[in-house]
Design an enzyme around this catalytic site. Structure first.
Site, mmCIF file in Angstrom:
data_model
loop_
_atom_site.group_PDB
_atom_site.id
_atom_site.type_symbol
_atom_site.label_atom_id
_atom_site.label_comp_id
_atom_site.label_asym_id
_atom_site.label_seq_id
_atom_site.Cartn_x
_atom_site.Cartn_y
_atom_site.Cartn_z
ATOM 1 N N HIS A 181 -19.324 -61.712 -18.710
ATOM 2 C CA HIS A 181 -18.959 -60.291 -18.739
ATOM 3 C C HIS A 181 -20.062 -59.477 -18.087
ATOM 4 C CE1 HIS A 181 -19.044 -56.292 -20.905
ATOM 5 N NE2 HIS A 181 -17.817 -56.291 -20.420
ATOM 6 N N ASN A 182 -19.691 -58.511 -17.245
ATOM 7 C CA ASN A 182 -20.685 -57.662 -16.561
ATOM 8 C C ASN A 182 -21.838 -58.507 -16.021
ATOM 9 O OD1 ASN A 182 -19.089 -55.503 -17.198
ATOM 10 N ND2 ASN A 182 -20.517 -54.527 -18.614
ATOM 11 N N GLU A 211 -17.755 -61.435 -13.344
ATOM 12 C CA GLU A 211 -17.184 -60.091 -13.286
ATOM 13 C C GLU A 211 -17.957 -59.241 -12.291
ATOM 14 O OE1 GLU A 211 -15.441 -56.631 -16.201
ATOM 15 O OE2 GLU A 211 -17.171 -57.763 -16.906
ATOM 16 N N ASP A 213 -17.983 -55.220 -11.129
ATOM 17 C CA ASP A 213 -17.512 -53.839 -11.269
ATOM 18 C C ASP A 213 -17.765 -53.110 -9.949
ATOM 19 O OD1 ASP A 213 -16.971 -54.461 -13.854
ATOM 20 O OD2 ASP A 213 -18.013 -52.751 -14.732
ATOM 21 N N HIS A 226 -22.413 -50.658 -13.577
ATOM 22 C CA HIS A 226 -21.605 -50.272 -14.727
ATOM 23 C C HIS A 226 -21.336 -48.779 -14.618
ATOM 24 C CE1 HIS A 226 -20.825 -50.666 -19.325
ATOM 25 N NE2 HIS A 226 -19.744 -50.900 -18.611
ATOM 26 N N GLU A 260 -13.398 -55.614 -11.427
ATOM 27 C CA GLU A 260 -13.123 -54.365 -12.152
ATOM 28 C C GLU A 260 -13.175 -53.294 -11.070
ATOM 29 O OE1 GLU A 260 -12.488 -52.272 -15.820
ATOM 30 O OE2 GLU A 260 -12.749 -54.414 -15.545
#
Length: 647
Positions: A181-182, A211, A213, A226, A260
């Site tokens: 995640h992230n 991931e 973003d 983020h 994302e």
């Protein structure tokens, strides 16, 4: 005491002397040369322990140097472990050497290697026996026996499972997939730095779902960070270059890039260009065959391929027709619900889906269902160039299990926040398992975890969720479970789910395992520790170690047992304690060995741990190699255990 008595036989004495005597030509050596001799003798050591034993030796005499007999005493204190000697003497009838037949007997009786034969014994002798004269006689000295017992070959993790051994030809949805995640963050979610090392590190650990973003950047350059926080930014193309370099270093199996995507259509086109130009043939841009997609391909079929997970306009087949034409500058629209975004879901706002049934348990009826924000439809613009790079991993908003069953295609994936997913586990586990048997499901941490803390991944593995995404940068029990689970199957990042989590008609639930229980009786004899990390409070090499042995799995199998405390001994604590367990669903269980230093009656300090799948345990006398909080090796820190189990 004479050297002959210390070494048990003159051959070992002669061998030892031949290696070290040149270093004592001046009569004495210092601490640095003492450590160099341990390297020369191919014995791993912890500096704090060597230093402490060395200091004890020189404290008995004036000066800072030791002689050859002093070194032998230090070597014996570190290497010649009594528990090893007890085992050796049991099988070496003349107390000097094991011949090949005695070694075979040891392997069969104690290590449960029922197929051990003369060839097996000779391979071990050739590999671990340091004394050439003994090796030529097809025998093993105590020195060789020590080196065998501390080797990776005698690890608690089964050697046969350190390479890919599972059937890799099932559809992708049949596997647990190591997921981050992230991935770009190496600290917290608000002001911490983004760093390319996040991607490098995750890939080198075998992570297969990363991931990214993506946001609009200046000069038409998409950036990764983020959003709406003070975290630093990375250039999208730099992230893709790192992924291209490290994607298949640790594993040959497919990497999934979970986008994302917050970019404008214009910068989405830039992203698509970078993905194609940088990744080249690694990027999957079309289905593996021309047939209509009714089942996901296998990890084997997708070896060395990188897949894009993103929203997509239309079906795979429509996308393939579009690729025959120039789609530059074209955009498509998809409808989505303008309610909670993935990162905004919280405990209070997460909905609880319940299937309509005629009867409910009283406890369920009394639980209030939190109101869900009224959903509004919105239109999202997607660059066709990026959309058409999405093949088998199309992001699809999750509505309900019934909706997915009626409308979702096999290549459409859902992302569900941990809070909502946890409620499904509690109240709709059977439906959840039915869902994950068909569709890849990704679980992600709730947005409230601003300091990048992690949830317990096991509760979601228990219902077959494939991508249980964790913050890899945050050490702790959760990441230890993650790392331990994916040690399995050669560390390739894909672990085949048990049959009862692949069966679409399965009756299994974590709360009620029913006929799927295959109880395992497990016995762990905790014998000793070796060169454990000293306490942070110790000025020398001391600690007051204790060991927790923990089982993680379905709720019924969760258990934690604790050893006694050994005072002031991190070098060679001895327990000789037996721990017994009965595990109902061993296919889902992990076992964790955690060593702590007792600071007080209410506070302990972490010293090291090792976690592995229960079914990867080796029987017999085994070493448990301890790992640091960040997952790094603490060699030579280890536990010595005897493992036995049956089903």
């Amino acid at each position: 005491m004479t050297w002959a008595r210390i070494f048990l036989n003159p051959i070992s004495h002669t061998w030892f002397l031949s290696i070290i005597q040149n270093d004592f030509r001046a009569g004495r050596i210092d601490l640095e040369n003492t450590m160099r001799l341990f390297d020369k003798l191919q014995i791993p050591f912890n500096f704090a322990h060597i230093k402490h034993v060395f200091k004890k030796m020189i404290d008995k005499q004036k000066g800072q140097l030791i002689n050859i007999e002093d070194f032998r005493s230090i070597y014996r204190a570190i290497v010649h472990r009594p528990e090893f000697n007890e085992l050796f003497r049991t099988y070496a009838s003349n107390t000097k050497f094991l011949d090949d037949t005695q070694l075979i007997e040891f392997l069969r009786n104690e290590q449960y290697e029922t197929e051990a034969c003369e060839k097996t014994a000779l391979e071990i002798i050739l590999k671990y026996e340091p004394i050439e004269e003994v090796k030529k006689r097809r025998q093993m000295s105590f020195e060789g026996f020590i080196r065998y017992l501390i080797s990776e070959e005698c690890s608690v993790f089964q050697n046969d499972l350190k390479t890919v051994y599972q059937d890799m030809n099932h559809p992708l949805c049949d596997y647990f997939i190591s997921s981050s995640h992230n991935t770009y963050l190496i600290s917290d979610q608000l002001i911490g730095p983004s760093d390319l090392w996040g991607y490098t590190s995750a890939l080198l650990k075998g992570c297969r779902c990363l991931e990214i973003d993506c946001w609009d950047g200046s000069n038409n350059e998409p950036v990764v960070y983020h959003g709406h926080t003070l975290t630093s930014k990375l250039l999208f193309h730099a992230v893709i270059q790192v992924i291209d370099k490290y994607a298949f270093v640790a594993s040959d199996y497919p990497v999934i890039l979970s986008l994302e995507n917050h970019c404008s259509p214009k910068q989405q086109e830039v992203m698509a260009d970078y993905l194609e130009s940088i990744l080249g043939d690694k990027l999957l841009t079309s289905p593996l065959d021309d047939a209509v997609v009714t089942q996901l391909p296998s990890p084997e079929a997708l070896k060395f391929k990188i897949l894009i997970k993103n929203k997509k306009v239309g079906t795979i087949e429509e996308g393939m027709l579009r690729r025959e034409f120039d789609s530059h500058g074209e955009t498509g629209e998809i409808s989505d619900f303008e309610d909670l975004s993935e990162e905004e879901e919280t405990d209070e706002k997460a909905p609880l889906y319940r299937r309509n049934v005629s009867t409910k348990r009283k406890s369920e009826e009394q639980l209030p269902t939190p109101p869900r924000k009224k959903a509004k439809m919105k239109k999202i613009k997607i660059a066709i160039a990026l959309s058409d790079l999405v093949i088998y991993t199309k992001s699809q908003k999750f509505v309900s299990f019934d909706h997915s069953l009626s409308n979702q295609q096999c290549y459409e994936n859902n992302s569900i926040g941990e809070t909502r997913a946890r409620k499904f586990v509690k109240h709709s586990a059977k439906d959840f398992i039915s869902h994950t048997s068909r569709f890849i499901t990704r679980i992600y941490p709730k947005g409230a975890r601003t300091f990048s803390s992690n949830y317990n991944p096991h509760e979601f593995w228990n219902v077959g969720c494939q991508m249980v995404a964790l913050n890899f940068q945050t050490p702790g029990v959760q990441m230890e479970l993650q790392n331990g689970k994916f040690l399995d199957n050669g560390g390739c990042g894909y672990v085949l789910k048990p049959e009862f989590l692949r069966d679409r008609l399965s009756t299994f639930t974590p709360q009620n395992v029913g006929s799927h229980s295959k109880p395992m009786s497990l016995s762990i004899r905790l014998i000793s520790g070796h060169q454990l990390p000293p306490s942070s409070l110790s000025k020398t090499n001391k600690a007051d170690p204790l060991v927790h042995i923990e089982i993680y799995g379905v709720p019924e199998d969760q258990v934690r047992k604790k050893s006694s405390v050994i005072k002031s001994n991190a070098l060679s604590p001895r327990w000789d304690e037996i721990f017994s367990f009965t595990v109902q669903v061993p296919e889902l269980a992990l076992i964790r060995f955690c060593v702590e230093d007792e600071i007080s009656l209410v506070s302990n300090e972490f010293l090291g741990q090792y976690t592995l799948p229960l079914l990867c345990l080796s029987k017999g006398y085994r070493n448990v190699p301890l790992l640091a909080k960040d997952g790094g090796k603490l060699e030579p820190a280890s536990l010595f255990v005897h493992v036995w189990y049956y089903q």
